[in-house]
Design a protein around this motif. Structure first.
Motif, PDB file in Angstrom:
ATOM      1  N   ALA A 411       0.690  -1.076  -0.031  1.00  0.00           N
ATOM      2  CA  ALA A 411      -0.187  -0.019  -0.061  1.00  0.00           C
ATOM      3  C   ALA A 411       0.847   1.238  -0.047  1.00  0.00           C
ATOM      4  CB  ALA A 411      -1.062   0.206   1.124  1.00  0.00           C
ATOM      5  N   ALA A 412       2.097   1.185   0.702  1.00  0.00           N
ATOM      6  CA  ALA A 412       2.967   2.365   0.628  1.00  0.00           C
ATOM      7  C   ALA A 412       3.534   2.838  -0.677  1.00  0.00           C
ATOM      8  CB  ALA A 412       4.325   2.126   1.405  1.00  0.00           C
ATOM      9  N   GLN A 413       3.676   1.756  -1.797  1.00  0.00           N
ATOM     10  CA  GLN A 413       3.865   2.181  -2.843  1.00  0.00           C
ATOM     11  C   GLN A 413       2.788   2.401  -4.125  1.00  0.00           C
ATOM     12  OE1 GLN A 413       6.607  -1.395  -3.545  1.00  0.00           O
ATOM     13  NE2 GLN A 413       7.945   0.003  -4.680  1.00  0.00           N
ATOM     14  N   LEU A 414       1.869   1.530  -3.648  1.00  0.00           N
ATOM     15  CA  LEU A 414       0.715   1.649  -4.688  1.00  0.00           C
ATOM     16  C   LEU A 414      -0.528   2.380  -4.391  1.00  0.00           C
ATOM     17  CD1 LEU A 414       0.642  -2.093  -5.469  1.00  0.00           C
ATOM     18  CD2 LEU A 414       2.056  -0.347  -6.730  1.00  0.00           C
ATOM     19  N   GLN A 415      -0.560   3.138  -3.126  1.00  0.00           N
ATOM     20  CA  GLN A 415      -1.742   3.837  -2.724  1.00  0.00           C
ATOM     21  C   GLN A 415      -2.335   4.602  -3.631  1.00  0.00           C
ATOM     22  OE1 GLN A 415      -0.537   6.186   0.918  1.00  0.00           O
ATOM     23  NE2 GLN A 415       1.276   6.226   0.237  1.00  0.00           N
ATOM     24  N   LYS A 416      -1.696   5.342  -4.416  1.00  0.00           N
ATOM     25  CA  LYS A 416      -2.069   6.615  -5.333  1.00  0.00           C
ATOM     26  C   LYS A 416      -3.161   5.917  -6.163  1.00  0.00           C
ATOM     27  CE  LYS A 416       0.978  10.250  -5.247  1.00  0.00           C
ATOM     28  NZ  LYS A 416       2.379  10.029  -5.190  1.00  0.00           N
TER      29      LYS A 416
END
Length: 490
Positions: A411-416
């Motif tokens: 989620a830290a990388q893909l949250q957008k």
């Protein structure tokens, strides 16, 4: 091997090949799981070494002989650490999986803090360290993986063996209020400070570790900014970094585009009468949130009756730790839930939940990824979760949607561009599903294109490079491929 061609040595609980008894005969099977997928291509034909347990605990078995062919084909050397059934029981099933696994996943009520598990954990870590000491030289870079082997640098140093060591934790690192419940908390933190570099999946994991370190060792000073920081212990220094693991994007993408896999994906769609497919893929584990996910599907169908007959939820659960009581209970709970939901909503020609409890061949799994309209990845807690990235890589038409747990490292990388949800909020997950099922094609394309770019750019080779750069100021290119003839000569 020349010193400028320093070897990369990987040490993990399991080798990338597992020994299985089939029909009275021992066979060698290529290992599954994120670590093997990630590191096998990195070591291949680069004169690398992998040290681990074979999965067998028969003292009379010629493990090295059985693995020789696999090693030659894989393009790197395998060295085994022999474990007795008692050691496997105490170190692996006991300390690793009944203490560290639940504790680090915020599920401390499942922990069994037996002192004999801890003693066995130390014994086995010492055993591993002896093999590492024998099979490596001071020119090698020794990269230790995961929570099973957190004492490797400590024991190597206690033997007087000088090695450059890096450690990577594939699971989350808990905040202090959870970590402090571990009876051996100080000894564990102290052992981790003996590595030259300690790597985590996310900045949050790294911050949690630094906070625990400050509580237990107030003399530790953390300095620096960015992905990698330094820790000064007074007598020595080491580094902490965040390195989100990834996948070989091109391998998944190219496979999804192969005509036979595309045909298989079309067959899956056809078999489900071209309804919208929501897909879950997980190892059967209580951290993955499968029962909560099925209840979310039940909530979806109750709250939005217009979706009845128009969607299918496909859950693939890969068997795992089948001999452990908790996992048997989980399997029963999931099967009963599936039966309940299908009993409530099915009608002739439509069954809402399709549940597959088995390992799928790689190509078939990719076909499912490619066929799915929505990837539903909702672990209760996860270090990274590579399924989220695999799904994006296989969504080659850009028409998929990723719904992702905010408690997955990914989620830290893909949250957008992923739709983030709280897996404990079944109404929230149902609402998210209803919403994305009504997104127009442009919306889906826009988000999935960016997700795919993110995974393509930050792929498995980027992960390895970023760790090696931080650990020894080297990159994968500094471990060039050797030709087969040279490799056979060792």
């Amino acid at each position: 091997m020349e010193s400028e061609l320093r070897r990369l040595v990987v040490v993990s609980n399991r080798l990338p090949a597992a020994l299985k008894k089939e029909g009275g005969e021992w066979t060698v099977k290529a290992g599954a799981g994120g670590l093997v997928t990630a590191l096998a291509p990195v070591l291949r034909n680069r004169g690398g070494v992998w040290i681990g347990w074979s999965g067998a605990s028969d003292p009379d078995l010629d493990v090295d002989g059985l693995l020789a062919d696999f090693s030659a084909e894989a393009g790197y050397d395998l060295y085994t650490v022999g474990l007795t059934p008692e050691e496997v029981d105490g170190y692996y099933y006991g300390f690793s999986n009944e203490i560290i696994w639940p504790l680090f996943h915020d599920l401390q009520t499942r922990c069994r803090f037996h002192p004999q598990f801890w003693r066995m954990y130390l014994d086995v870590n010492f055993k591993f360290a002896e093999v590492v000491a024998r099979k490596t030289t001071s020119d090698d870079y020794v990269w230790i993986h995961d929570y099973h082997l957190m004492h490797q640098a400590f024991f190597l140093k206690s033997m007087g063996v000088k090695r450059k060591t890096g450690f990577f934790l594939h699971i989350p690192f808990p905040p202090p209020d959870i970590f402090m419940k571990l009876p051996w908390r100080w000894k564990l933190i102290q052992a981790l400070t003996e590595f030259d570099l300690v790597g985590f999946q996310t900045l949050q994991d790294r911050r949690n570790f630094a906070e625990c370190l400050r509580r237990l060792m107030p003399e530790a000073r953390v300095s620096g900014r960015g992905g990698v920081v330094s820790v000064d212990m007074g007598s020595r220094k080491f580094r902490l970094g965040a390195f989100p693991i990834s996948i070989d994007f091109n391998q998944f993408n190219d496979l999804a585009e192969q005509p036979d896999v595309a045909r298989e994906a079309f067959k899956i769609k056809e078999a489900l009468r071209h309804r919208k497919i929501i897909l879950g893929v997980d190892r059967l584990d209580y951290t993955k949130g499968i029962p909560e996910r099925i209840r979310s599907i039940q909530t979806l169908l109750r709250r939005y009756p217009d979706l009845k007959g128009r969607v299918n939820f496909v859950q693939i659960a890969v068997p795992s730790r089948e001999e452990v009581g908790d996992y048997k209970e989980l399997r029963t709970e999931i099967e009963q839930l599936v039966g309940r939901v299908n009993g409530e909503f099915s009608f002739p020609g439509w069954v809402p939940v399709h549940y597959h409890y088995r390992s799928l061949p790689h190509r078939e799994l990719v076909a499912y990824y490619a066929a799915a309209d929505v990837g539903l990845v909702t672990p209760l807690r996860d270090g990274m979760n590579l399924v989220a990235k695999e799904y994006c890589a296989c969504s080659t038409d850009g028409d998929g949607v990723l719904i992702l747990s905010e408690f997955a490292g990914a989620a830290a990388q893909l949250q957008k561009d992923a739709y983030l949800v709280n897996p404990y909020d079944m109404e929230g997950v149902a609402k998210a599903l209803h919403r994305v099922l009504h997104w127009d094609k442009g919306q889906r394309l826009e988000h999935m294109t960016r997700l795919r770019d993110q995974v393509r750019k930050n792929n498995i080779y980027w992960w390895v490079d970023s760790f090696l750069q931080a650990g020894i100021a080297r990159s994968l290119g500094d471990f060039p491929e050797v030709d087969a003839l040279r490799y056979e000569r060792g």
